[in-house]
Design a protein around this motif. Structure first.
Motif, PDB file in Angstrom:
ATOM      1  N   THR A  13     -14.463  11.935 -21.512  1.00 23.68           N
ATOM      2  CA  THR A  13     -14.141  12.948 -21.724  1.00 23.68           C
ATOM      3  C   THR A  13     -15.610  14.311 -20.558  1.00 23.68           C
ATOM      4  N   LYS A  14     -16.316  13.350 -20.086  1.00 26.46           N
ATOM      5  CA  LYS A  14     -17.419  13.781 -18.771  1.00 26.46           C
ATOM      6  C   LYS A  14     -16.751  14.447 -17.985  1.00 26.46           C
ATOM      7  N   LYS A  15     -16.214  14.244 -17.481  1.00 25.32           N
ATOM      8  CA  LYS A  15     -14.974  14.527 -16.101  1.00 25.32           C
ATOM      9  C   LYS A  15     -14.207  15.730 -16.595  1.00 25.32           C
ATOM     10  N   LYS A  16     -12.689  15.127 -17.335  1.00 24.92           N
ATOM     11  CA  LYS A  16     -12.361  16.503 -18.101  1.00 24.92           C
ATOM     12  C   LYS A  16     -13.046  17.597 -18.561  1.00 24.92           C
ATOM     13  N   ILE A  17     -14.449  17.470 -18.597  1.00 28.20           N
ATOM     14  CA  ILE A  17     -15.124  18.438 -18.903  1.00 28.20           C
ATOM     15  C   ILE A  17     -16.024  19.365 -17.799  1.00 28.20           C
ATOM     16  N   LEU A  18     -15.993  18.726 -16.596  1.00 28.27           N
ATOM     17  CA  LEU A  18     -15.937  19.015 -15.123  1.00 28.27           C
ATOM     18  C   LEU A  18     -14.477  19.490 -14.910  1.00 28.27           C
ATOM     19  N   ALA A  20     -12.347  20.409 -16.508  1.00 32.77           N
ATOM     20  CA  ALA A  20     -12.396  22.157 -16.712  1.00 32.77           C
ATOM     21  C   ALA A  20     -12.696  23.239 -16.332  1.00 32.77           C
ATOM     22  N   SER A  21     -14.550  22.873 -16.992  1.00 33.30           N
ATOM     23  CA  SER A  21     -15.128  23.845 -15.995  1.00 33.30           C
ATOM     24  C   SER A  21     -15.150  24.700 -14.586  1.00 33.30           C
ATOM     25  N   MET A  22     -14.539  23.414 -13.585  1.00 34.06           N
ATOM     26  CA  MET A  22     -14.311  24.090 -12.743  1.00 34.06           C
ATOM     27  C   MET A  22     -13.102  24.885 -12.599  1.00 34.06           C
ATOM     28  N   LYS A  23     -12.539  24.513 -13.585  1.00 36.49           N
ATOM     29  CA  LYS A  23     -11.343  25.558 -13.239  1.00 36.49           C
ATOM     30  C   LYS A  23     -11.332  27.271 -14.113  1.00 36.49           C
ATOM     31  N   LEU A  24     -12.323  26.543 -15.163  1.00 40.10           N
ATOM     32  CA  LEU A  24     -12.669  28.652 -15.645  1.00 40.10           C
ATOM     33  C   LEU A  24     -13.383  29.242 -14.999  1.00 40.10           C
ATOM     34  N   PHE A  25     -14.240  28.618 -14.426  1.00 41.79           N
ATOM     35  CA  PHE A  25     -15.522  29.121 -14.049  1.00 41.79           C
ATOM     36  C   PHE A  25     -14.919  29.603 -11.701  1.00 41.79           C
ATOM     37  N   SER A  26     -14.225  28.850 -12.361  1.00 46.11           N
ATOM     38  CA  SER A  26     -13.894  29.524 -10.588  1.00 46.11           C
ATOM     39  C   SER A  26     -12.845  30.860 -10.929  1.00 46.11           C
ATOM     40  N   GLU A  27     -11.887  30.645 -11.905  1.00 42.22           N
ATOM     41  CA  GLU A  27     -10.855  32.181 -12.232  1.00 42.22           C
ATOM     42  C   GLU A  27     -11.887  33.070 -13.101  1.00 42.22           C
ATOM     43  N   LEU A  28     -12.590  32.478 -13.598  1.00 40.61           N
ATOM     44  CA  LEU A  28     -13.262  33.556 -14.496  1.00 40.61           C
ATOM     45  C   LEU A  28     -15.035  33.865 -14.162  1.00 40.61           C
ATOM     46  N   LEU A  49     -19.726  19.457 -26.391  1.00 34.36           N
ATOM     47  CA  LEU A  49     -19.755  19.489 -24.874  1.00 34.36           C
ATOM     48  C   LEU A  49     -21.417  19.008 -24.868  1.00 34.36           C
ATOM     49  N   TYR A  50     -22.131  19.493 -26.129  1.00 34.76           N
ATOM     50  CA  TYR A  50     -23.368  18.643 -25.682  1.00 34.76           C
ATOM     51  C   TYR A  50     -24.533  17.222 -26.075  1.00 34.76           C
ATOM     52  N   ASN A  51     -23.017  16.295 -26.234  1.00 42.28           N
ATOM     53  CA  ASN A  51     -23.812  14.761 -25.675  1.00 42.28           C
ATOM     54  C   ASN A  51     -23.230  14.596 -25.006  1.00 42.28           C
ATOM     55  N   HIS A  52     -22.507  15.423 -23.331  1.00 37.80           N
ATOM     56  CA  HIS A  52     -22.385  15.191 -21.778  1.00 37.80           C
ATOM     57  C   HIS A  52     -23.216  15.805 -22.085  1.00 37.80           C
ATOM     58  N   PHE A  53     -23.352  16.890 -21.654  1.00 43.07           N
ATOM     59  CA  PHE A  53     -24.375  18.016 -20.669  1.00 43.07           C
ATOM     60  C   PHE A  53     -25.637  18.949 -21.492  1.00 43.07           C
ATOM     61  N   LYS A  54     -26.787  18.710 -20.899  1.00 49.37           N
ATOM     62  CA  LYS A  54     -28.296  19.291 -22.039  1.00 49.37           C
ATOM     63  C   LYS A  54     -27.610  21.205 -22.433  1.00 49.37           C
ATOM     64  N   ILE A  59     -23.776  22.086 -16.750  1.00 50.36           N
ATOM     65  CA  ILE A  59     -22.738  21.917 -16.507  1.00 50.36           C
ATOM     66  C   ILE A  59     -22.214  22.663 -15.631  1.00 50.36           C
ATOM     67  N   PHE A  60     -22.641  23.868 -15.186  1.00 53.21           N
ATOM     68  CA  PHE A  60     -22.860  24.469 -14.061  1.00 53.21           C
ATOM     69  C   PHE A  60     -23.419  24.524 -12.522  1.00 53.21           C
ATOM     70  N   LEU A  61     -24.536  23.731 -13.131  1.00 47.96           N
ATOM     71  CA  LEU A  61     -25.361  22.899 -12.112  1.00 47.96           C
ATOM     72  C   LEU A  61     -24.285  21.653 -11.421  1.00 47.96           C
ATOM     73  N   SER A  62     -23.550  21.046 -12.194  1.00 47.80           N
ATOM     74  CA  SER A  62     -22.944  19.519 -12.214  1.00 47.80           C
ATOM     75  C   SER A  62     -21.675  20.030 -11.395  1.00 47.80           C
ATOM     76  N   VAL A  63     -21.009  20.761 -11.770  1.00 49.69           N
ATOM     77  CA  VAL A  63     -19.802  21.690 -10.952  1.00 49.69           C
ATOM     78  C   VAL A  63     -20.034  21.942  -9.582  1.00 49.69           C
ATOM     79  N   ALA A  64     -21.913  22.575  -9.646  1.00 49.88           N
ATOM     80  CA  ALA A  64     -22.012  23.319  -8.619  1.00 49.88           C
ATOM     81  C   ALA A  64     -22.357  22.495  -7.442  1.00 49.88           C
ATOM     82  N   SER A  65     -22.346  21.036  -7.635  1.00 49.08           N
ATOM     83  CA  SER A  65     -23.617  20.266  -7.027  1.00 49.08           C
ATOM     84  C   SER A  65     -22.672  19.704  -5.372  1.00 49.08           C
ATOM     85  N   GLU A  66     -21.198  19.654  -6.509  1.00 51.57           N
ATOM     86  CA  GLU A  66     -19.713  19.144  -5.748  1.00 51.57           C
ATOM     87  C   GLU A  66     -20.101  20.108  -4.422  1.00 51.57           C
ATOM     88  N   ILE A  67     -19.840  21.526  -4.711  1.00 54.69           N
ATOM     89  CA  ILE A  67     -19.509  22.256  -3.295  1.00 54.69           C
ATOM     90  C   ILE A  67     -19.774  22.156  -2.458  1.00 54.69           C
TER      91      ILE A  67
END
Lengths: 207, 207
Positions: A13-18, A20-28, A49-54, A59-67
DNA sequence: ATTATATATGAACAACTGTTAATTTAATCT
DNA sequence: AGATTAAATTAACAGTTGTTCATATATAAT
């Protein structure tokens, strides 16, 4: 063990959240990509979501760290071996091709969009862009050009300036391609420009 | 008459709204710049905004329309007279200096930020960027280079490619400067780069 | 089979969003 | 002066936002 099973069958689920977030952050963008939209994209309720991220920022920082973790700054991608440098034009071609590959890489494209969208509103991303992207590329390239100058392969000039002249058109090209892709417009014209840039540049600096 | 009096003393409310919106849109982006924040910046209640604009998007479009109205596409700024072309290097310098001026212009800087922030989320701005900024500049420059080639002032090449090679570093420079300015970091290093770029470029294309 | 743990749900919260309506205030015209 | 018009205010609306909590469900370990 069951974790492995999850990964195999559906992905954690955690990966799925990341994803989905990457997709939506980049679009919206950050603000428009609400936790409810992200949760819906994953197929769960927002509270889960809050079971996996604070929180959302986590969530954003986790996605952004990949950049800045993978793409350009890998020391090994544009290899800098003396052997390569003896054929300097092909080295530049390799660098540009690496850049081109990243430009047309779907996953990297999403990260680039996030970067560009939040660049002006997030100091962390600004610093990352300047340090991890700009400075790192400039440093690597200027070392290359300095060496080339010493070996009399290119004309004498400021290596940093030369690095900038080589990098800027590649970046601008990437921006242009990304913009066209958003509207599903053709980028065939631009795809050949990477090579053309290297040829033009080489013609400009070779002794 | 009383309208004139208002303008003289405080500026019309409509103008104040546009100024406040430009400021907040460029600092916060469209979504984060709420109508209440805009109204507060002007010094009125949010409901009063609707006496001057249909809705929030109407305000944004009014601000955004300025982005492509003034800066680069003025036919007269980088003059394209045959007299100028006989001294080609100084023509390129003039173009770059015009670009530099715009880069360090406070008001234009705000518009540039808005453009960059919303570029990936607003088709209108994307089209404007490609048509009004990129294409227009490319066309103007490529005509210049074509003429220069015919007169044997620069080496023979694809004029469009050459225009791109000239424009890209200027744009990248502008982006870089704008990012540094957000965090109030020094841009003295970069301010000399405009001239250096022209010198390097001229050295690259002169016959 | 029972316990413990991880992850999901539904409901609720306070704060904020864009927008509208009724009303008051101030300026302009006759 | 009084009438008209423009622009401000207060109040409220329906939706959305991020986050929390008590609860339910399913998986893992004993």
């Amino acid at each position: 063990m069951s974790q492995n099973r999850d990964i195999v069958i559906t992905g954690s689920t955690k990966k799925k959240i990341l994803d989905a977030s990457m997709k939506l952050f980049s679009e919206l963008g950050y603000k428009n990509a609400s936790v409810r939209k992200i949760a819906a994209e994953v197929g769960i309720r927002e509270s889960a979501l809050y079971n996996h991220f604070k929180n959302k920022e986590d969530i954003f920082l986790s996605v952004a760290s990949e950049i800045f973790s993978t793409p350009f700054n890998k020391e090994d991608s544009p290899v800098l071996s003396p052997a390569q440098l003896s054929n300097p034009k092909s080295y530049l071609h390799k660098f540009a091709m690496e850049f081109k590959l990243i430009t047309f890489d779907k996953a990297k494209e999403s990260l680039f969009r996030i970067l560009m969208i939040e660049l002006f509103q997030n100091k962390q991303l600004r610093d990352g862009f300047i340090n991890e992207f700009h400075n790192k590329n400039m440093k690597a390239l200027s070392v290359v050009f300095f060496t080339m100058m010493q070996e009399g392969l290119v004309r004498s000039s400021d290596p940093l300036l030369m690095a900038n002249e080589f990098l800027s058109p590649l970046f601008y090209l990437r921006l242009h391609v990304t913009l066209l892709r958003i509207d599903n417009e053709s980028t065939t014209n631009l795809s050949t420009q990477f090579e053309k840039h290297v040829d033009f540049f080489w013609e400009s600096v070779k002794v």
